[in-house]
Each structure stands twice: as C-alpha cells, then as structure tokens.
Design a protein around this motif. Structure first.
Motif, PDB file in Angstrom:
ATOM      1  N   VAL A  56      -1.941   0.320 -11.807  1.00 40.57           N
ATOM      2  CA  VAL A  56      -2.399  -0.307 -10.575  1.00 40.57           C
ATOM      3  C   VAL A  56      -2.823   0.757  -9.586  1.00 40.57           C
ATOM      4  O   VAL A  56      -2.113   1.745  -9.388  1.00 40.57           O
ATOM      5  CB  VAL A  56      -1.285  -1.184  -9.940  1.00 40.57           C
ATOM      6  CG1 VAL A  56      -1.787  -1.855  -8.683  1.00 40.57           C
ATOM      7  CG2 VAL A  56      -0.793  -2.214 -10.955  1.00 40.57           C
ATOM      8  N   HIS A  57      -3.986   0.586  -8.978  1.00 41.78           N
ATOM      9  CA  HIS A  57      -4.429   1.538  -7.968  1.00 41.78           C
ATOM     10  C   HIS A  57      -5.361   0.838  -6.989  1.00 41.78           C
ATOM     11  O   HIS A  57      -5.812  -0.297  -7.220  1.00 41.78           O
ATOM     12  CB  HIS A  57      -5.146   2.738  -8.606  1.00 41.78           C
ATOM     13  CG  HIS A  57      -6.345   2.345  -9.438  1.00 41.78           C
ATOM     14  ND1 HIS A  57      -7.557   2.034  -8.887  1.00 41.78           N
ATOM     15  CD2 HIS A  57      -6.484   2.236 -10.776  1.00 41.78           C
ATOM     16  CE1 HIS A  57      -8.415   1.733  -9.852  1.00 41.78           C
ATOM     17  NE2 HIS A  57      -7.782   1.851 -11.014  1.00 41.78           N
ATOM     18  N   ILE A  58      -5.622   1.504  -5.879  1.00 38.76           N
ATOM     19  CA  ILE A  58      -6.534   0.970  -4.862  1.00 38.76           C
ATOM     20  C   ILE A  58      -7.965   1.310  -5.262  1.00 38.76           C
ATOM     21  O   ILE A  58      -8.250   2.428  -5.698  1.00 38.76           O
ATOM     22  CB  ILE A  58      -6.212   1.568  -3.477  1.00 38.76           C
ATOM     23  CG1 ILE A  58      -4.763   1.233  -3.096  1.00 38.76           C
ATOM     24  CG2 ILE A  58      -7.166   1.034  -2.418  1.00 38.76           C
ATOM     25  CD1 ILE A  58      -4.289   1.943  -1.846  1.00 38.76           C
TER      26      ILE A  58
ATOM     27  N   ALA B  32       0.827  -1.207   0.000  1.00 35.31           N
ATOM     28  CA  ALA B  32       0.000   0.000   0.000  1.00 35.31           C
ATOM     29  C   ALA B  32       0.862   1.260   0.000  1.00 35.31           C
ATOM     30  O   ALA B  32       0.542   2.252  -0.668  1.00 35.31           O
ATOM     31  CB  ALA B  32      -0.926  -0.014   1.214  1.00 35.31           C
ATOM     32  N   ASN B  33       1.956   1.228   0.722  1.00 34.25           N
ATOM     33  CA  ASN B  33       2.862   2.373   0.771  1.00 34.25           C
ATOM     34  C   ASN B  33       3.452   2.684  -0.603  1.00 34.25           C
ATOM     35  O   ASN B  33       3.579   3.845  -1.008  1.00 34.25           O
ATOM     36  CB  ASN B  33       3.973   2.104   1.786  1.00 34.25           C
ATOM     37  CG  ASN B  33       4.912   3.288   1.941  1.00 34.25           C
ATOM     38  OD1 ASN B  33       4.466   4.390   2.232  1.00 34.25           O
ATOM     39  ND2 ASN B  33       6.202   3.064   1.741  1.00 34.25           N
ATOM     40  N   LEU B  34       3.796   1.636  -1.359  1.00 32.25           N
ATOM     41  CA  LEU B  34       4.306   1.827  -2.712  1.00 32.25           C
ATOM     42  C   LEU B  34       3.237   2.415  -3.623  1.00 32.25           C
ATOM     43  O   LEU B  34       3.507   3.294  -4.447  1.00 32.25           O
ATOM     44  CB  LEU B  34       4.807   0.493  -3.276  1.00 32.25           C
ATOM     45  CG  LEU B  34       6.099  -0.071  -2.682  1.00 32.25           C
ATOM     46  CD1 LEU B  34       6.362  -1.476  -3.209  1.00 32.25           C
ATOM     47  CD2 LEU B  34       7.277   0.841  -3.011  1.00 32.25           C
ATOM     48  N   LEU B  35       2.000   1.914  -3.506  1.00 28.10           N
ATOM     49  CA  LEU B  35       0.919   2.426  -4.329  1.00 28.10           C
ATOM     50  C   LEU B  35       0.639   3.904  -4.055  1.00 28.10           C
ATOM     51  O   LEU B  35       0.300   4.664  -4.962  1.00 28.10           O
ATOM     52  CB  LEU B  35      -0.362   1.617  -4.086  1.00 28.10           C
ATOM     53  CG  LEU B  35      -0.420   0.220  -4.721  1.00 28.10           C
ATOM     54  CD1 LEU B  35      -1.649  -0.516  -4.237  1.00 28.10           C
ATOM     55  CD2 LEU B  35      -0.436   0.321  -6.237  1.00 28.10           C
ATOM     56  N   LEU B  36       0.775   4.294  -2.800  1.00 31.27           N
ATOM     57  CA  LEU B  36       0.470   5.670  -2.413  1.00 31.27           C
ATOM     58  C   LEU B  36       1.674   6.597  -2.584  1.00 31.27           C
ATOM     59  O   LEU B  36       1.695   7.709  -2.055  1.00 31.27           O
ATOM     60  CB  LEU B  36      -0.024   5.708  -0.969  1.00 31.27           C
ATOM     61  CG  LEU B  36      -1.374   4.991  -0.727  1.00 31.27           C
ATOM     62  CD1 LEU B  36      -1.673   4.916   0.749  1.00 31.27           C
ATOM     63  CD2 LEU B  36      -2.492   5.704  -1.462  1.00 31.27           C
ATOM     64  N   GLY B  37       2.693   6.135  -3.289  1.00 36.73           N
ATOM     65  CA  GLY B  37       3.830   6.996  -3.595  1.00 36.73           C
ATOM     66  C   GLY B  37       4.718   7.268  -2.407  1.00 36.73           C
ATOM     67  O   GLY B  37       5.338   8.330  -2.315  1.00 36.73           O
TER      68      GLY B  37
END
Length: 477
Positions: A407-409, A376-381
């Motif tokens: 890819v996104h949440i 999640a941390n990687l997805l949120l930059g």
C-alpha cells in the motif's frame, strides 16, 4: 457490420454526444465488440426474456423517442439531483415513449379518443409524470419524499408528497392506468391496487428491487436467476389478481429492463367478489396470515358485510373491512400495535420520508480529517505530518510511504495529466470546479504536493482558492 464498426471506431476521439441508449462507448466498441460478436455467433442459448419492444410498433416507438429526446434533452443541463442526469433523463424519456405508443395503440383498439389517465406510485424525481402530463395525459405522481427537481416542473405537473400504504383508502376508481416505475416495496401491490380500484383499471410495472408484499423477496428456486424468478412472481400476482399479464423488454440504459403489463381481465365483472376472495387468500398465503378454520370466520365475508350493513358499501370497501379485521386479529395475536384502518396486510411499512445517509458524509468533518491524517501517518512510517501550508512539491523525490510493500500513496507525476484523460465537455466542467478546495498534500504532506500549482486541480494555498461554481435553477417550460 464491418463498415459501420470501422466508422464508429475511427471517430472515437471526436465529439460524441452519448444519450446512454443509442451509442455504446467507443472503447467498448473498439476493444470488446468483436469478441462479443464471435461468442454470440456460436452460442445457442435460449433467452429467458422477451425480445425488445415486442408489444408495440418499433417504428412508432423510435419516432416518439427521438421527438421526446429532442424536446426534453435540456433537462440534462439543469438536473439538480445527485443522480446521473443522462441515465435518468433518457431512461424516463424512453419509458414515456413506450407508454405513449402503448396507449395510442390501445385507443385505436378500443375506439377511444380521450387520452388515458394515470397515477405513478412511487414517482421519485417525477420526470415521467412531467413528460406524460406535458404530452396531454391527465395524471399525477405520488412519492413519500419530495425531490428538489419538483419545483422546476411548473404547476401543470401534478406531484404529491405522501406515503402509500395498501389499504381501502389507496384506491383509484377513476384512473385508467397505475404505473410502478422502479416502485420498490409497492411493486407487488400495484396489480392488487389496480384490480381493486375498478374493473377497468390497468397497470404497468418496471420491477427493479426485489420486494414481497411485506419486506424483501425470498428466493424459492435455484434454477432461475433472481431477476427472472422475481419477474415470474410479479406475473403470478397479476394473474392471481385477474389480469392477462404481458411481458416486454424496454430500450433503456438499465440492467432491469423488463416491464409487466396488465391490460385486460381474465374474468367478467360479475365474478368480482369471488376474485377478490382469491386475491385475499393469496396475499395472506405469502406471509402465513391465518386462514379461519371451517365454520369459524375471523370476519364476515364481503358479501355478508354488504348485505347486513345499513350503510351500503361496494365490494372493495367490504373487502377492505374484512381484511382489516383479519389484520387486526393477526396483530392482536402477535402483540402488535393497532393497524392502519382497512389495512390489507399487517406489517407493511412504506419507506421513510427522510432518506438515511449510509456513508461517511454525515460524520463530522473534523473526525474525518483526523482519520485521514492517522492513515497517512501510518503509510509514511510515522513521519510527522504538517499542520500548516507546505512548500510547492516540484521535488524529484517524494515520500509515497509503504506498508508491507503493498500500500502506498499515489504519486500523480506518474499519471497522465488529468486534463487529457477527460472528454472535452467534462474538461470544461472540471476546469470550472478546480481550485475550489485546498490541496491536502500541499497542506499536510512533509514533501508538499507532487504536482506543481499549475497542474494540480486543488489550490496550493488560500491565495489560489476560487469560489465554488453554482448553477442557477431554471424552470422547465
């Protein structure tokens, strides 16, 4: 056809009780059936399989199935296993109905009054055994691993926890039928065990996973599907063992619906010794088991053992001794350890008693949580995630995170409300299961949960938590 189709699709939003066999899903009827009918009407393709229920009376079967379905439908509500109750309950009900009609017609053909006895090898959840016992057929089921549902059947259902290894100790001379319902590694052995148990023993197998006498089955032809080739292999085993093997297609919610039945023999009882020799040679040929050179026998023949032994034994015991000797010689040649007494072929291993967990459920919970947070941390930059409770996420903007634009949440506000997606029966179950766990987004996401507390099925804070729903076990009458 058109009238029936219209009525079915018109009612697709009403309360339907699907048993997994009789009614296809309304969405399939509405969106795919007409295209399928058009395709099937112009196809001229010969099927590789028999027509459904070709060996029994369809009218008798349909009547028996409906009666059994009504009688055992409560099983769906109390099913304690992790498997799908509707599929497994109604599948076993259908198999039981088929066997009951098959055996009823056999009694009529042979002029018998007593109900046939049976042993179900690799009985799994034991429901088929429970139904057959309850309908008056004496028999038992054997499986390497006990299931939770066994305790619910009551003492009249005979189930045994034991490993089956094909050898001279796993014979059933007093049993009429051996059953292999998705019996996996035992499937090719069941015709052999039936043939050697007694001349009057018959078999019913419903092959699923592809196993040879030892290990997985290896394909030998490319012109057939793997399923068709495996069915032909099991038919070959049955014929080699001396059975007339019949094939039929069941009405069950499974892609593997073809059963193979050995009801009668191709030889008279007087030829049992020579047929046993043929079986032995065939089994050895499947794994390259050495055949003794001319004039040099690894072990005496069954007839010589029987003639030369002070303690007289029957043909099956003699054969078991011979094959055990061959197995021992092969094991010694390959440096293997000692084989089970009377083993028919070295190298066979029943499945493990403890079922291996092959997913992440067995990993430590802390480790799983740590991996989820890192992803999640990687997805949120790289934006720092919260480690405690966050505010309610009724926000107009909510960080979904992006990696390479692909890819996104998921933002659940863009989805249809989760309650409206489920049938009414499932909504009731889900509503009772709601709020039993904390919402991950509420706890960890920098912007909180995208859904409000009344729309999110998970708890927004400890105050909303509910105790998990537990279903008391019921004994089946």
């Amino acid at each position: 056809m058109y009238i029936k189709f219209s009525l079915v699709t018109a009612k697709k939003n009403e309360r339907w009780h699907s048993d997994g066999i009789v009614y296809p899903k309304p969405t399939w009827l509405g969106e795919e059936l007409l295209a399928k009918l058009a395709k099937w009407s112009v196809e001229n393709k010969k099927s590789d399989f028999k027509s459904t229920l070709s060996l029994v009376s369809i009218m008798k079967y349909s009547k028996a199935y409906q009666e059994l379905k009504e009688k055992y439908k409560e099983m769906v509500k109390v099913w304690p296993e992790v498997t799908d109750p509707e599929k497994f309950v109604y599948e076993d009900v259908a198999i039981a109905a088929y066997l009951l009609i098959l055996w009823e017609e056999e009694r009529a053909e042979r002029g018998l009054t007593a109900r046939q006895s049976f042993v179900d090898l690799g009985c799994g959840n034991g429901l088929l055994v429970h139904i057959l016992n309850s309908e008056g057929h004496p028999g038992r089921g054997i499986d390497v691993r006990r299931r939770k549902i066994w305790d619910m059947y009551g003492p009249q259902t005979r189930l045994e926890e034991d490993a089956i290894t094909p050898n001279d100790k796993t014979l059933f001379p007093d049993v009429d039928w051996l059953i292999g319902n998705h019996s996996d590694e035992l499937t090719p052995w069941i015709p052999v065990i039936a043939a050697r148990s007694s001349y009057n023993c018959r078999f019913f197998v419903l092959p699923c996973c592809f196993f040879d006498f030892i290990g997985k089955y290896s394909r030998r032809q490319s012109k057939k599907t793997q399923y068709r080739e495996y069915l032909d292999f099991i038919k070959e085993v049955g014929f080699t063992c001396g059975f007339h093997v019949a094939e039929d297609c069941l009405r069950i919610p499974s892609t593997k619906r073809v059963c193979l039945i050995g009801k009668s023999r191709t030889y008279p009882p007087s030829r049992e010794a020579s047929m046993d020799e043929k079986r032995t040679q065939y089994i050895k040929s499947r794994r390259g088991c050495p055949v003794s050179p001319p004039g040099r026998e690894l072990c005496p023949s069954p007839l010589r053992i029987a003639a030369g032994s002070a303690d007289h034994c029957d043909g099956h015991q003699a054969l078991g001794a011979r094959v055990g000797c061959v197995a021992g010689a092969w094991a010694a040649e390959r440096g293997a350890g000692p084989q089970a007494e009377g083993a028919w072929l070295p190298g066979f291993h029943p499945r493990e008693k403890a079922e291996r967990v092959r997913n992440c459920a067995a990993l430590p919970r802390g480790f799983i949580d740590q991996v989820v947070l890192q992803v999640a941390n990687l997805l949120l930059g790289g934006k720092q995630l919260n480690t405690g409770s966050s505010r309610n996420g009724s926000l107009k903007t909510w960080n979904r995170g992006v990696v390479n634009g692909r890819v996104h949440i998921r933002d659940w506000r863009e989805e249809t409300l989760w309650e409206t997606k489920q049938p009414e029966a499932k909504q009731r179950v889900l509503s009772k299961a709601c709020k039993t766990r904390l919402c991950w987004f509420f706890t960890h996401h920098p912007d909180g949960c995208a859904l409000s507390a009344d729309c999110c099925p998970f708890a927004h804070g400890p105050a909303e938590l509910r105790p998990p729903r537990t279903t008391p076990r019921k004994k089946i009458p």
